[in-house]
Design a protein around this motif. Structure first.
Motif, PDB file in Angstrom:
ATOM      1  N   TRP A 190       0.856  -1.333   0.024  1.00  0.00           N
ATOM      2  CA  TRP A 190       0.025   0.023   0.058  1.00  0.00           C
ATOM      3  C   TRP A 190       0.998   1.418  -0.027  1.00  0.00           C
ATOM      4  O   TRP A 190       1.745   1.408   0.948  1.00  0.00           O
ATOM      5  CB  TRP A 190      -0.839   0.120   1.168  1.00  0.00           C
ATOM      6  CG  TRP A 190      -1.824   1.117   1.237  1.00  0.00           C
ATOM      7  CD1 TRP A 190      -3.037   1.363   0.624  1.00  0.00           C
ATOM      8  CD2 TRP A 190      -1.800   2.479   1.951  1.00  0.00           C
ATOM      9  NE1 TRP A 190      -3.548   2.518   0.807  1.00  0.00           N
ATOM     10  CE2 TRP A 190      -2.801   3.211   1.660  1.00  0.00           C
ATOM     11  CE3 TRP A 190      -0.668   2.745   2.817  1.00  0.00           C
ATOM     12  CZ2 TRP A 190      -2.913   4.401   2.224  1.00  0.00           C
ATOM     13  CZ3 TRP A 190      -0.882   4.377   3.706  1.00  0.00           C
ATOM     14  CH2 TRP A 190      -2.164   4.825   3.058  1.00  0.00           C
ATOM     15  N   GLN A 191       0.892   2.068  -1.171  1.00  0.00           N
ATOM     16  CA  GLN A 191       1.333   3.303  -1.279  1.00  0.00           C
ATOM     17  C   GLN A 191       2.956   2.901  -1.095  1.00  0.00           C
ATOM     18  O   GLN A 191       3.856   3.639  -0.262  1.00  0.00           O
ATOM     19  CB  GLN A 191       1.016   4.345  -0.307  1.00  0.00           C
ATOM     20  CG  GLN A 191      -0.429   4.706  -0.593  1.00  0.00           C
ATOM     21  CD  GLN A 191      -0.641   6.136  -0.034  1.00  0.00           C
ATOM     22  OE1 GLN A 191      -0.013   6.746   0.523  1.00  0.00           O
ATOM     23  NE2 GLN A 191      -1.992   6.621  -0.483  1.00  0.00           N
ATOM     24  N   GLY A 192       3.222   1.798  -1.614  1.00  0.00           N
ATOM     25  CA  GLY A 192       4.868   1.644  -1.530  1.00  0.00           C
ATOM     26  C   GLY A 192       5.465   0.876  -0.522  1.00  0.00           C
ATOM     27  O   GLY A 192       6.540   0.535  -0.178  1.00  0.00           O
TER      28      GLY A 192
END
Ligand code: SAM
Length: 234
Positions: free
Chosen positions: A187-189
């Motif tokens: 999630w988001q990197g």
């Protein structure tokens, strides 16, 4: 377990205690909770449950007599006096260890003050202990009674699916809980720690123990030091 809450604002308590996990536990019969309106136990035509303080001063003081009648009615139903607690900013501050101890009682009577407080004479007669939810003052004992009821109820058998649900959580063992993750894996990197996806139970459990110590030392060094001291002594 049965909890009786004596308050001037029963709807405030009922609305919270009818929701979510505690609401379901009440419906299933895992826990019995009754909210009593102290005003119902007044005998004068204006139903006055409070009066001005002797010696002067601001605000109103809750009268002894209606509270006594309410407590006696609960005693009569139970056929014995319940363990009786006054929620008070002057009480000992609530801890997880205290909630564990209180969850062992069959019957609890929680008295909520309001305004300036309660006539000391009824406290002297019926109260076994005073409990505070922190060193600050609220307008009434309803929120503290709800906090206490929630903290105790979740440890009663049948309220949560298993004891491990609360035994694993922050404060039960003196440490805080490890971090939690859910889907998606990325999630988001940021990825979920690999070990949690491994399916290797022993490694997962070692990771959780290590993380408990790390998180507690970082967020609550006071708890961490107390835990280390306790471990050394035991
Ligand atoms: N005059 C009281 C005193 O100075 O100790 C404070 C009364 S307070 C405004 C009204 C009621 O709120 C109390 O009777 C008590 O039931 C409740 N209350 C307020 N703060 C609380 C706390 N920190 N923990 C538990 N109960 C609290």
């Amino acid at each position: 377990m049965r909890v009786d809450i004596a308050t001037l604002f029963p709807d405030m308590c009922e609305s919270v205690l009818s929701e979510s996990i505690i609401g379901r536990a009440r419906k299933s019969g895992a826990i019995e909770i009754h909210c009593h309106n102290i005003r119902d136990y007044t005998t004068d035509k204006h139903h006055r449950a409070d009066d001005t303080p002797y010696g002067g001063g601001m605000g109103m003081v809750m009268k002894a007599e209606p509270i006594h009648r309410c407590w006696l009615a609960v005693c009569a139903e139970l056929q014995k006096p319940p363990h009786s607690i006054y929620l008070s900013p002057q009480g000992s501050v609530l801890t997880q260890a205290k909630t564990v101890q209180l969850s062992g009682y069959e019957n609890l009577f929680l008295l909520c003050g309001h305004y300036e407080g309660i006539d000391q004479r009824i406290l002297d007669q019926i109260i076994d202990e005073e409990i505070s939810i922190g060193d600050y003052v609220l307008t009434g004992g309803e929120l503290p009674a709800l906090v206490l009821t929630d903290a105790i109820a979740r440890m009663c058998s049948g309220v949560l699916p298993a004891a491990v649900c609360f035994e694993d959580e922050s404060h039960f063992s003196g440490l805080l809980e490890y971090p939690q993750y859910t889907r998606p894996e990325l999630w988001q990197g940021e990825a979920v720690p690999e070990v949690l996806l491994s399916g290797h139970h022993r490694n997962i459990s070692l990771w959780k123990e290590k993380e408990r110590l790390r998180v507690t030392e970082q967020k609550r060094p006071d708890l961490y030091q107390a835990w280390l001291k306790h471990k050394k002594e035991s």
